[in-house]
Design a protein around this motif. Structure first.
Motif, short mmCIF file in Angstrom:
data_model
loop_
_atom_site.label_atom_id
_atom_site.label_comp_id
_atom_site.label_asym_id
_atom_site.label_seq_id
_atom_site.Cartn_x
_atom_site.Cartn_y
_atom_site.Cartn_z
N MET A 53 15.68 -39.27 -77.25
CA MET A 53 14.30 -38.89 -77.07
C MET A 53 13.42 -39.90 -77.81
SD MET A 53 12.31 -35.38 -77.66
CE MET A 53 13.26 -34.87 -76.29
N LYS A 54 12.40 -40.38 -77.11
CA LYS A 54 11.45 -41.31 -77.71
C LYS A 54 10.16 -40.56 -78.02
CE LYS A 54 13.10 -45.55 -75.62
NZ LYS A 54 12.80 -46.68 -74.76
N LEU A 55 9.71 -40.70 -79.25
CA LEU A 55 8.46 -40.10 -79.68
C LEU A 55 7.59 -41.19 -80.32
CD1 LEU A 55 9.82 -36.87 -81.40
CD2 LEU A 55 8.74 -37.02 -79.16
N THR A 56 6.29 -41.15 -80.05
CA THR A 56 5.37 -42.07 -80.70
C THR A 56 4.74 -41.31 -81.86
OG1 THR A 56 4.94 -43.21 -78.63
CG2 THR A 56 3.35 -43.55 -80.41
N ILE A 57 5.15 -41.72 -83.06
CA ILE A 57 4.71 -41.03 -84.27
C ILE A 57 4.02 -42.04 -85.18
CG2 ILE A 57 5.41 -39.66 -86.28
CD1 ILE A 57 7.89 -38.81 -84.64
N ASN A 58 2.79 -41.77 -85.50
CA ASN A 58 1.99 -42.66 -86.36
C ASN A 58 1.99 -44.10 -85.85
OD1 ASN A 58 1.47 -40.42 -87.96
ND2 ASN A 58 3.17 -40.85 -89.34
N GLY A 59 1.91 -44.22 -84.52
CA GLY A 59 1.80 -45.53 -83.90
C GLY A 59 3.12 -46.25 -83.66
N LYS A 60 4.23 -45.65 -84.06
CA LYS A 60 5.54 -46.28 -83.88
C LYS A 60 6.36 -45.47 -82.87
CE LYS A 60 5.65 -47.85 -88.64
NZ LYS A 60 6.15 -47.55 -89.96
N VAL A 61 7.01 -46.17 -81.96
CA VAL A 61 7.92 -45.50 -81.03
C VAL A 61 9.25 -45.34 -81.75
CG1 VAL A 61 9.09 -45.62 -78.81
CG2 VAL A 61 6.74 -46.46 -79.03
N LEU A 62 9.67 -44.09 -81.86
CA LEU A 62 10.91 -43.77 -82.56
C LEU A 62 11.86 -43.12 -81.57
CD1 LEU A 62 9.27 -42.33 -85.79
CD2 LEU A 62 10.21 -44.61 -85.46
N ASP A 63 13.11 -43.50 -81.62
CA ASP A 63 14.10 -43.02 -80.66
C ASP A 63 15.24 -42.33 -81.40
OD1 ASP A 63 15.48 -42.59 -78.33
OD2 ASP A 63 15.90 -44.70 -77.92
N ARG A 64 15.51 -41.09 -81.03
CA ARG A 64 16.62 -40.34 -81.63
C ARG A 64 17.22 -39.45 -80.55
NH1 ARG A 64 14.47 -42.13 -85.82
NH2 ARG A 64 15.24 -42.04 -87.90
N ASP A 65 18.48 -39.12 -80.69
CA ASP A 65 19.14 -38.17 -79.81
C ASP A 65 18.98 -36.80 -80.47
OD1 ASP A 65 20.64 -37.02 -77.81
OD2 ASP A 65 22.56 -37.54 -78.74
N LEU A 66 18.00 -36.04 -79.99
CA LEU A 66 17.68 -34.74 -80.60
C LEU A 66 17.61 -33.66 -79.53
CD1 LEU A 66 14.75 -35.94 -82.91
CD2 LEU A 66 17.12 -35.53 -83.58
N PRO A 67 17.92 -32.43 -79.89
CA PRO A 67 17.79 -31.33 -78.92
C PRO A 67 16.31 -31.13 -78.55
CG PRO A 67 18.81 -30.57 -80.98
CD PRO A 67 18.43 -31.99 -81.17
N GLU A 68 16.04 -30.93 -77.26
CA GLU A 68 14.66 -30.79 -76.81
C GLU A 68 13.96 -29.57 -77.37
OE1 GLU A 68 13.98 -31.30 -72.67
OE2 GLU A 68 14.90 -33.29 -72.66
N ASP A 69 14.72 -28.56 -77.79
CA ASP A 69 14.10 -27.35 -78.33
C ASP A 69 13.87 -27.42 -79.85
OD1 ASP A 69 16.77 -27.17 -79.03
OD2 ASP A 69 16.94 -25.02 -78.58
N MET A 70 14.22 -28.56 -80.45
CA MET A 70 13.99 -28.72 -81.89
C MET A 70 12.49 -28.70 -82.16
SD MET A 70 14.90 -31.91 -84.43
CE MET A 70 16.49 -31.36 -85.02
N PRO A 71 12.04 -27.89 -83.12
CA PRO A 71 10.61 -27.91 -83.47
C PRO A 71 10.22 -29.28 -84.03
CG PRO A 71 11.63 -25.90 -84.28
CD PRO A 71 12.75 -26.81 -83.82
N LEU A 72 9.03 -29.72 -83.65
CA LEU A 72 8.51 -30.99 -84.13
C LEU A 72 8.55 -31.06 -85.65
CD1 LEU A 72 7.05 -33.69 -83.75
CD2 LEU A 72 4.92 -32.41 -83.54
N LEU A 73 8.26 -29.98 -86.32
CA LEU A 73 8.26 -29.95 -87.79
C LEU A 73 9.58 -30.47 -88.35
CD1 LEU A 73 7.04 -29.15 -90.54
CD2 LEU A 73 8.00 -26.88 -90.16
N TRP A 74 10.69 -29.96 -87.82
CA TRP A 74 11.99 -30.35 -88.36
C TRP A 74 12.34 -31.78 -87.98
CZ3 TRP A 74 12.01 -27.56 -92.11
CH2 TRP A 74 11.71 -26.22 -92.06
N ALA A 75 11.92 -32.20 -86.80
CA ALA A 75 12.15 -33.60 -86.42
C ALA A 75 11.40 -34.53 -87.38
CB ALA A 75 11.70 -33.84 -84.98
N LEU A 76 10.13 -34.19 -87.66
CA LEU A 76 9.33 -35.03 -88.57
C LEU A 76 9.97 -35.10 -89.95
CD1 LEU A 76 5.75 -33.83 -87.64
CD2 LEU A 76 6.80 -36.04 -87.07
#
Length: 157
Positions: free
Chosen positions: A1-24
């Motif tokens: 999964m690719k997420l753009t966080i604070n201007g950076k594209v970050l890629d991790r293999d994470l469950p889609e139902d993971m809350p954003l809080l825990w991913a951060l």
């Protein structure tokens, strides 16, 4: 999964139902966003998704495809965030400080959309951001200060 966080594209293999809080916090090492209640009632976990304040504790990362996420770690890169952090320190808003990241994130979204907010605007935008230390008067004063508005004395008598 690719997420753009604070201007950076970050890629991790994470469950889609993971809350954003825990991913951060756990996956991207961004601990500034706090866990408070876990049910979107306290506001401690507030972040911006495409500029709007959201509660990270209930937002699944699978719903964020293509979204731009901003956390407290990067909010000072915005004019509103920089002004709020300065005002927060000048007015001495914090006591325990636990809720302050969420408070600043909600206030930054308010100032972006409403540069000169009324008390009613502030109350509406900050509704749902709880402060156990009850520094609400100082929070309001800091928001007004960051907006370049006159601020009443907030010192306790």
């Amino acid at each position: 999964m690719k997420l753009t966080i604070n201007g950076k594209v970050l890629d991790r293999d994470l469950p889609e139902d993971m809350p954003l809080l825990w991913a951060l916090r756990d996956e991207f090492d961004l601990p500034g966003t706090k866990f408070g209640c876990g049910v979107a009632q306290c506001g401690a976990c507030t972040v911006h998704v495409d500029g709007a304040p959201v509660r990270a504790c209930i937002t699944p990362i699978g719903s964020l495809d293509g979204a731009k996420i901003t956390t407290i770690e990067a909010i000072a890169q915005t004019p509103q965030g920089k002004a709020l952090q300065k005002a927060w320190l000048e007015i001495d808003v914090m006591q325990c400080g636990y809720c302050q990241a969420g408070q600043i994130m909600s206030a930054a979204a308010l100032l972006k959309d409403t540069p000169k907010p009324t008390d009613a605007d502030i109350d509406a935008a900050m509704d749902g951001n709880l402060c156990r230390c009850a520094t609400y008067q100082r929070i309001r004063a800091a928001i007004k200060s960051a907006a370049g508005m006159a601020v009443a004395d907030t010192r306790e008598v």
